[in-house]
Write a protein that holds these residues in place. Structure first.
Motif, PDB file in Angstrom:
ATOM      1  N   VAL A 144     -31.107   4.595  -1.952  1.00 18.64           N
ATOM      2  CA  VAL A 144     -30.302   5.799  -1.800  1.00 18.64           C
ATOM      3  C   VAL A 144     -30.709   6.855  -2.814  1.00 18.64           C
ATOM      4  O   VAL A 144     -30.843   8.029  -2.486  1.00 18.64           O
ATOM      5  CB  VAL A 144     -28.813   5.435  -1.973  1.00 18.64           C
ATOM      6  CG1 VAL A 144     -27.983   6.664  -2.241  1.00 18.64           C
ATOM      7  CG2 VAL A 144     -28.318   4.707  -0.742  1.00 18.64           C
ATOM      8  N   THR A 145     -30.930   6.431  -4.052  1.00 18.00           N
ATOM      9  CA  THR A 145     -31.250   7.394  -5.097  1.00 18.00           C
ATOM     10  C   THR A 145     -32.535   8.141  -4.768  1.00 18.00           C
ATOM     11  O   THR A 145     -32.667   9.328  -5.028  1.00 18.00           O
ATOM     12  CB  THR A 145     -31.406   6.692  -6.453  1.00 18.00           C
ATOM     13  OG1 THR A 145     -32.083   5.456  -6.240  1.00 18.00           O
ATOM     14  CG2 THR A 145     -30.068   6.441  -7.087  1.00 18.00           C
ATOM     15  N   LYS A 146     -33.464   7.430  -4.163  1.00 20.44           N
ATOM     16  CA  LYS A 146     -34.752   8.042  -3.869  1.00 20.44           C
ATOM     17  C   LYS A 146     -34.663   9.136  -2.804  1.00 20.44           C
ATOM     18  O   LYS A 146     -35.348  10.143  -2.885  1.00 20.44           O
ATOM     19  CB  LYS A 146     -35.712   6.942  -3.395  1.00 20.44           C
ATOM     20  CG  LYS A 146     -37.130   7.388  -3.342  1.00 20.44           C
ATOM     21  CD  LYS A 146     -38.071   6.303  -3.791  1.00 20.44           C
ATOM     22  CE  LYS A 146     -39.484   6.839  -3.868  1.00 20.44           C
ATOM     23  NZ  LYS A 146     -40.473   5.822  -3.646  1.00 20.44           N
ATOM     24  N   VAL A 147     -33.808   8.910  -1.814  1.00 21.77           N
ATOM     25  CA  VAL A 147     -33.758   9.887  -0.726  1.00 21.77           C
ATOM     26  C   VAL A 147     -32.671  10.938  -0.908  1.00 21.77           C
ATOM     27  O   VAL A 147     -32.660  11.940  -0.213  1.00 21.77           O
ATOM     28  CB  VAL A 147     -33.542   9.212   0.651  1.00 21.77           C
ATOM     29  CG1 VAL A 147     -34.662   8.256   0.940  1.00 21.77           C
ATOM     30  CG2 VAL A 147     -32.198   8.537   0.727  1.00 21.77           C
ATOM     31  N   ALA A 162     -22.391   0.676   1.912  1.00 21.33           N
ATOM     32  CA  ALA A 162     -21.926   2.046   1.647  1.00 21.33           C
ATOM     33  C   ALA A 162     -20.796   2.095   0.621  1.00 21.33           C
ATOM     34  O   ALA A 162     -20.506   3.146   0.074  1.00 21.33           O
ATOM     35  CB  ALA A 162     -21.474   2.697   2.955  1.00 21.33           C
ATOM     36  N   PHE A 163     -20.188   0.950   0.338  1.00 15.88           N
ATOM     37  CA  PHE A 163     -19.114   0.958  -0.664  1.00 15.88           C
ATOM     38  C   PHE A 163     -19.618   1.418  -2.028  1.00 15.88           C
ATOM     39  O   PHE A 163     -18.847   1.882  -2.859  1.00 15.88           O
ATOM     40  CB  PHE A 163     -18.479  -0.446  -0.796  1.00 15.88           C
ATOM     41  CG  PHE A 163     -19.294  -1.401  -1.622  1.00 15.88           C
ATOM     42  CD1 PHE A 163     -19.090  -1.487  -3.000  1.00 15.88           C
ATOM     43  CD2 PHE A 163     -20.290  -2.183  -1.043  1.00 15.88           C
ATOM     44  CE1 PHE A 163     -19.853  -2.350  -3.774  1.00 15.88           C
ATOM     45  CE2 PHE A 163     -21.052  -3.040  -1.813  1.00 15.88           C
ATOM     46  CZ  PHE A 163     -20.834  -3.118  -3.187  1.00 15.88           C
ATOM     47  N   SER A 164     -20.931   1.278  -2.243  1.00 12.21           N
ATOM     48  CA  SER A 164     -21.464   1.618  -3.566  1.00 12.21           C
ATOM     49  C   SER A 164     -21.676   3.121  -3.757  1.00 12.21           C
ATOM     50  O   SER A 164     -22.028   3.561  -4.841  1.00 12.21           O
ATOM     51  CB  SER A 164     -22.791   0.889  -3.785  1.00 12.21           C
ATOM     52  OG  SER A 164     -23.748   1.375  -2.861  1.00 12.21           O
ATOM     53  N   LEU A 165     -21.449   3.898  -2.707  1.00 13.05           N
ATOM     54  CA  LEU A 165     -21.738   5.332  -2.801  1.00 13.05           C
ATOM     55  C   LEU A 165     -20.512   6.147  -3.192  1.00 13.05           C
ATOM     56  O   LEU A 165     -19.423   5.920  -2.666  1.00 13.05           O
ATOM     57  CB  LEU A 165     -22.223   5.863  -1.449  1.00 13.05           C
ATOM     58  CG  LEU A 165     -23.450   5.194  -0.857  1.00 13.05           C
ATOM     59  CD1 LEU A 165     -23.739   5.772   0.523  1.00 13.05           C
ATOM     60  CD2 LEU A 165     -24.639   5.389  -1.778  1.00 13.05           C
ATOM     61  N   SER A 166     -20.719   7.110  -4.066  1.00 11.90           N
ATOM     62  CA  SER A 166     -19.666   8.087  -4.312  1.00 11.90           C
ATOM     63  C   SER A 166     -19.693   9.064  -3.145  1.00 11.90           C
ATOM     64  O   SER A 166     -20.690   9.168  -2.426  1.00 11.90           O
ATOM     65  CB  SER A 166     -19.913   8.837  -5.609  1.00 11.90           C
ATOM     66  OG  SER A 166     -21.035   9.677  -5.440  1.00 11.90           O
ATOM     67  N   GLU A 167     -18.615   9.784  -2.989  1.00  8.69           N
ATOM     68  CA  GLU A 167     -18.545  10.739  -1.889  1.00  8.69           C
ATOM     69  C   GLU A 167     -19.683  11.762  -1.993  1.00  8.69           C
ATOM     70  O   GLU A 167     -20.305  12.139  -1.004  1.00  8.69           O
ATOM     71  CB  GLU A 167     -17.188  11.435  -1.912  1.00  8.69           C
ATOM     72  CG  GLU A 167     -16.964  12.242  -0.667  1.00  8.69           C
ATOM     73  CD  GLU A 167     -15.504  12.424  -0.318  1.00  8.69           C
ATOM     74  OE1 GLU A 167     -14.663  12.434  -1.242  1.00  8.69           O
ATOM     75  OE2 GLU A 167     -15.215  12.565   0.875  1.00  8.69           O
ATOM     76  N   PHE A 208     -17.137   5.654   1.350  1.00 10.23           N
ATOM     77  CA  PHE A 208     -16.775   4.751   2.444  1.00 10.23           C
ATOM     78  C   PHE A 208     -15.260   4.771   2.694  1.00 10.23           C
ATOM     79  O   PHE A 208     -14.829   4.740   3.852  1.00 10.23           O
ATOM     80  CB  PHE A 208     -17.252   3.330   2.124  1.00 10.23           C
ATOM     81  CG  PHE A 208     -17.288   2.439   3.331  1.00 10.23           C
ATOM     82  CD1 PHE A 208     -17.976   2.814   4.470  1.00 10.23           C
ATOM     83  CD2 PHE A 208     -16.647   1.210   3.327  1.00 10.23           C
ATOM     84  CE1 PHE A 208     -18.024   1.983   5.590  1.00 10.23           C
ATOM     85  CE2 PHE A 208     -16.696   0.371   4.439  1.00 10.23           C
ATOM     86  CZ  PHE A 208     -17.375   0.757   5.572  1.00 10.23           C
ATOM     87  N   ASN A 209     -14.477   4.832   1.635  1.00 11.06           N
ATOM     88  CA  ASN A 209     -13.026   4.855   1.806  1.00 11.06           C
ATOM     89  C   ASN A 209     -12.600   6.031   2.686  1.00 11.06           C
ATOM     90  O   ASN A 209     -11.766   5.895   3.575  1.00 11.06           O
ATOM     91  CB  ASN A 209     -12.318   4.956   0.451  1.00 11.06           C
ATOM     92  CG  ASN A 209     -12.471   3.682  -0.364  1.00 11.06           C
ATOM     93  OD1 ASN A 209     -12.949   2.670   0.141  1.00 11.06           O
ATOM     94  ND2 ASN A 209     -12.092   3.741  -1.627  1.00 11.06           N
TER      95      ASN A 209
END
Ligand SMILES: Nc1ncnc2c1ncn2[C@@H]1O[C@H](COP(=O)(O)OP(=O)(O)OP(=O)(O)O)[C@@H](O)[C@H]1O
Ligand SMILES: [Mg+2]
Length: 479
Positions: A144-147, A162-167, A208-209
């Protein structure tokens, strides 16, 4: 076998579906679709009769851990490469390692399967792994960080875990991909799809939430299909029969008699268990204001009015968000200068609070600390305008002071100058209160906390007041 879903999109039988073809690819990959996987494939694979391509452009999928989400994505993606030539399929996970590890397993499976002849030679360079197909299509795992800086333009993009992503991060990826979907549809004739897949996360899983909450509220677009597997919100995750009933891989990837051992592995982490096996969001506060050990070691017995003697008292008052409750705490200055904070009352709403606060302040000749902004602004205003002879004495608390009350309370507990009287409501408030940072300062975050914050806040204010007694009225008289 039917799979109980907590919520989601039903199959529309009026539309044809590509699900059976996905199922065939899954078989060839050695993982014939489980019933829940087939259900997802059938719905997500519905074909729009007007366009002849996928009806849905977005698929949101939530299951407990280890149900076969990523395996389903692999079968789907392999099939997706064969819709036509030169298709770009991305598999994004939190880190390059997560994406790469998963990809290596997939490659092994693919190369050992009867599908090997339609593939080209895989690239294995770290960060540039890819599986090309004979028709020019390609599957690429990425971090994710790369793209996230420049986005991806593809025909199928999966945001796994996707739970690991901030909005912010999640939306940055969507901002790169979504605008290109229409042009890719034009160019290929196949509707590009975005899949967002994950087990429920924590309060920090803001991306994700929000997606799940929108679906649950029925606010998703008509081109989004969603699938939500797991325990209903009020079900008890310690009830293994309930896990058995709602876990979509129960009896398929493991048996009922293994469950007690699984539970045992999560012995010290009940919320982790509820999340992994029940797919229940872990609402536990990650950044709790006061460390649990510090809290436990600074508890003292409550002081009753008859024991109070000549000790000076200050009252702190705080109001919960939406004015649901008002908490009143006392700050009692002991003979040795140590301040004991003690929760006295949690009142419903704020309506009866002025009379009670006035009564307490009069009885103990005590001043009051209350924030004149924020959730208690209205109550503070009413206290100030109760009528001349009734006015309570206020400790002057500026906005800058207010931003220090939390930290000074925690420092006081740490260095032994502040204690708190045992109280289960106060314990719960301390456990559930999270903080919001404003630069280097913080305050208790009301909307992000999971229970009443006013009990703890009122103690913080009372402790601050004990150190900042108004002097103009001369020495305090205690009755
Ligand atoms: N249809 C299937 N048939 C047989 N085994 C399967 C099937 N689907 C998944 N599995 C197996 O179940 C295990 C978990 O699958 P997978 O990693 O896809 O689950 P997941 O939901 O992505 O898990 P996690 O939450 O850990 O990411 C793997 O060992 C996988 O090979
Ligand atoms: Mg997975």
């Amino acid at each position: 076998m039917t799979v109980p879903m907590r919520g989601g999109t039903a199959r529309n039988l009026e539309r044809r579906t590509d699900g059976a073809i996905v199922a065939r690819f899954a078989e060839l990959l050695g993982t014939p679709l489980l019933p829940w996987q087939r259900l997802v494939a059938d719905v997500a694979g519905e074909i729009d009769p007007d366009t002849g391509t996928y009806f849905y452009d977005t698929v949101i999928l939530s299951t407990p851990r280890q149900c076969g989400k990523s395996t389903l994505v692999d079968a789907w993606d392999t099939r997706n490469t064969q819709w036509g030539p030169n298709r770009y399929v991305y598999y994004l996970a939190q880190t390059g390692k997560d994406a790469g590890d998963h990809f290596k397993k997939f490659l092994k499976t693919l190369q050992a399967s009867p599908l090997a002849p339609i593939t080209g030679r895989p690239y294995m360079g770290r960060g540039s792994e890819a599986q090309p197909f004979r028709n020019g299509s390609i599957i690429m795992p990425k971090s994710v960080t790369k793209v996230s800086g420049h986005g991806v333009q593809g025909d199928k993009v999966t945001l796994d875990e996707a739970f690991s992503l901030s909005e912010e991060t999640g939306n940055m990826i969507l901002d790169g991909f979504v605008p290109t979907m229409a042009t890719r549809l034009q160019a290929t004739g196949v509707q590009p799809q975005l899949w967002i897949t994950s087990t429920e996360g924590t309060a920090d899983s803001t991306f994700f939430n929000r997606k799940l909450d929108e679906c649950r509220a029925g606010d998703q677009s008509r081109r989004t299909c969603w699938f939500d597997f797991g325990l209903p919100p009020d079900a008890d995750p310690e009830n293994l029969d309930m896990i058995m009933r709602y876990h979509p891989a129960a009896g398929l990837l493991w048996r009922r008699d293994q469950l007690p051992d699984f539970r045992e592995q999560w012995r010290n982490n009940p919320s982790g268990w509820a999340r992994a096996f029940g797919n229940q969001r872990d609402e536990g506060v990650t950044d709790r204001v006061i460390d649990a050990d510090l809290w436990a070691t600074t508890t003292v017995p409550p002081i009753s009015p008859s024991e109070l003697g000549a000790r000076p008292v200050v009252f702190g008052v705080a109001v919960d968000v939406d004015a649901t409750h008002t908490s009143i705490s006392a700050g009692i200055v002991n003979d040795d200068g140590i301040v004991t904070t003690q929760l006295l009352k949690i009142m419903d709403g704020t309506g009866h609070a002025p009379a009670e606060i006035k009564r307490l302040c009069d009885t103990y000749a005590a001043p009051l600390v209350i924030d004149t902004r924020g959730t208690s602004a209205d109550l503070a205003d009413r206290l100030r305008h109760m009528g001349d002879e009734e006015t309570v004495r206020f400790c002057d608390l500026t906005a800058t002071d207010y931003l220090t009350v939390g930290q000074s309370y925690v420092s006081g507990l740490s260095n032994g100058t502040v204690l708190h009287a045992a109280d289960t409501d106060l314990d719960a408030s301390a456990a559930n209160s999270a903080r919001t940072w404003a630069g280097d300062a913080w305050r208790v975050t009301r909307r992000g906390s999971t229970g009443l914050t006013s009990p703890l806040e009122s103690c913080m204010l009372a402790a601050w007041g004990a150190a900042h007694m108004p002097e103009e009225d001369g020495p305090l008289q205690i009755f």
